[in-house]
Design an enzyme around this catalytic site. Structure first.
Site, PDB file in Angstrom:
ATOM      1  N   HIS A 128       0.826  -1.206   0.000  1.00  0.00           N
ATOM      2  CA  HIS A 128       0.000   0.000   0.000  1.00  0.00           C
ATOM      3  C   HIS A 128       0.863   1.260   0.000  1.00  0.00           C
ATOM      4  O   HIS A 128       0.505   2.259  -0.643  1.00  0.00           O
ATOM      5  CB  HIS A 128      -0.936   0.004   1.200  1.00  0.00           C
ATOM      6  CG  HIS A 128      -2.126  -0.883   1.025  1.00  0.00           C
ATOM      7  ND1 HIS A 128      -2.966  -1.224   2.064  1.00  0.00           N
ATOM      8  CD2 HIS A 128      -2.622  -1.513  -0.075  1.00  0.00           C
ATOM      9  CE1 HIS A 128      -3.935  -2.018   1.618  1.00  0.00           C
ATOM     10  NE2 HIS A 128      -3.735  -2.214   0.325  1.00  0.00           N
ATOM     11  N   HIS A 169      -4.793  -6.026 -10.930  1.00  0.00           N
ATOM     12  CA  HIS A 169      -3.459  -5.504 -10.600  1.00  0.00           C
ATOM     13  C   HIS A 169      -2.437  -5.881 -11.675  1.00  0.00           C
ATOM     14  O   HIS A 169      -1.653  -5.036 -12.132  1.00  0.00           O
ATOM     15  CB  HIS A 169      -2.995  -6.033  -9.241  1.00  0.00           C
ATOM     16  CG  HIS A 169      -3.570  -5.321  -8.073  1.00  0.00           C
ATOM     17  ND1 HIS A 169      -3.205  -4.038  -7.724  1.00  0.00           N
ATOM     18  CD2 HIS A 169      -4.489  -5.720  -7.147  1.00  0.00           C
ATOM     19  CE1 HIS A 169      -3.858  -3.676  -6.635  1.00  0.00           C
ATOM     20  NE2 HIS A 169      -4.644  -4.670  -6.268  1.00  0.00           N
TER      21      HIS A 169
END
Length: 413
Positions: A254, A389
């Protein structure tokens, strides 16, 4: 330099061709996601749908987003796959009575409870991408998603989102989190780029300012979990450290993803004002460098560990595929923005690791979870749930860093 090595190096034709090859494989891999109702099946190791698992809104949205870009790239069947996902989002996943979207449905079609900001941010992303693809119903879906998000999740006075309501939107959970806010930034930037409504870019900046402030005060390890008053809870979920959405400690992936989003937002707002731009680029570099230093190549093996404690020591040593995808994206973006060779070197390492261990050269797509020894495992992410992703990592390295990926694809047509 020999041909094999060149394909890992940024800005080479060999690398662009390698990414294109991966992109086409991913688009082919994901074709079986739609259920008859349109909601997305969870995909197994070879791309076959796992029909006994729940069908979730966030996965359905990700597939709509991906194949909206697939349509622009000329991938056969993309339009129909987007339309299938939109059918799910306007059908069985949509709560007609209370508004908004369920988190998903069971294999038998029963609704899953609650209303999640995370899932609703992905509805916005999917609808904005489908709008670019000119798919029927996309505009109405986007308008409804934005209206609902404004009413239920966005808090103007705080410049942040709340996280989870009950199904009827009558009880708001006290938990506040940055995962949902991160994907809200992604969605808001996508809306601003797709529609020209700059209010959403401004709001993304408010969220980013909070994150930069919290991270800079915590040695660039981002607190993820908060009370309803936005007090960080650094020990949250310590007893359940491998949670797929709310793990304990810092999540280096993140930090890397935020670094890219901060860079995207800052360039889109301050590209001509170096004085205003510089602090955000520096924050992005600090986030990226801290995450890579903490998480890359630990245990004497490549890959990015899932979580660390607040001193940067690994807690969950497994390597998730999405963290590698984001590392590929962000190293490329930071290299193109700063020109610093360290980011090009990182990118080459990440690409080499991808090819050697994470790409499934037999069944397609990327292995979603590996342990510290490089063995495929599935304790958190069995199978290969979706291609979002990984697919974005085939585009973002060579897209304009100030533009959301779907808009960048459509503007380059």
């Amino acid at each position: 330099m020999e041909e094999m090595a060149k394909k890992y190096l940024i800005d080479t034709e060999e690398n662009k061709a390698f990414l294109k090859e991966i992109q086409e494989d991913l688009l082919a891999f994901g074709h079986k996601f739609p259920s008859p109702q349109g909601s997305s099946y969870y995909l197994g190791d070879d791309g076959s749908p796992w029909t006994d698992r729940k069908r979730e809104t966030w996965i359905t949205c990700r597939m709509a987003h991906v194949y909206s870009m697939g349509a622009a790239l000329g991938h056969p069947g993309s339009e129909g796959l987007v339309d299938a996902a939109l059918k799910g989002l306007t059908g069985e996943l949509h709560d007609v009575e209370n508004g908004g979207w369920y988190p998903g449905v069971t294999a038998e079609g029963e609704i899953l409870p609650d209303k999640q900001c995370y899932a609703h941010a992905f509805v916005i992303l999917a609808a904005s991408s489908a709008l670019l693809a000119k798919r029927p119903g996309a505009e109405a879906l986007l308008e409804e998603a934005l209206r609902l998000f404004e009413l239920r999740f966005w808090r103007e006075q705080e410049g942040l989102t709340v996280d989870t309501w009950n199904t009827e939107f009558s009880v708001l959970d006290d938990y506040r989190g940055l995962n949902a806010n991160m994907h809200t930034v992604e969605a808001f930037l996508a809306v601003a780029d797709a529609t020209g409504n700059e209010m959403y870019r401004t709001r993304a900046g408010w969220i980013i300012d909070h994150v930069v402030s919290w991270a800079s005060g915590n040695d660039w390890r981002i607190p993820e979990h908060f009370t309803k008053d936005w007090v960080a809870e650094l020990e949250y979920n310590k007893e359940c450290p491998a949670d797929p959405f709310k793990p304990y400690g810092a999540t280096p992936g993140h930090g890397i993803e935020w670094a890219r989003l901060i860079t995207q937002w800052a360039l889109s707002v301050h590209k001509e004002d170096k004085q205003a731009l510089e602090p955000y680029l520096k924050a992005a570099e600090n986030l990226y460098q801290r995450a890579v230093a903490d998480a890359w190549d630990r245990d004497g093996a490549p890959g990015i560990v899932y979580t660390t404690d607040w001193n940067g020591e690994p807690v969950i040593h497994d390597r998730m595929h999405w963290t590698l995808a984001e590392a590929i994206n962000t190293s490329a973006v930071l290299y193109h923005v700063t020109g610093e060779d360290r980011y090009a070197s990182d990118y080459a390492q990440f690409m080499e690791y991808l090819d050697a261990q994470v790409l499934d050269h037999v069944n397609g797509s990327w292995f979603h979870q590996m342990d510290e020894k490089g063995e495929v495992t599935g304790s958190v992410w069995p199978g290969k749930s979706d291609i979002y992703h990984a697919f974005q990592a085939t585009l973002i390295p060579y897209s304009k860093p100030e533009i959301s990926v779907a808009s960048a694809v459509y503007r380059s047509k």
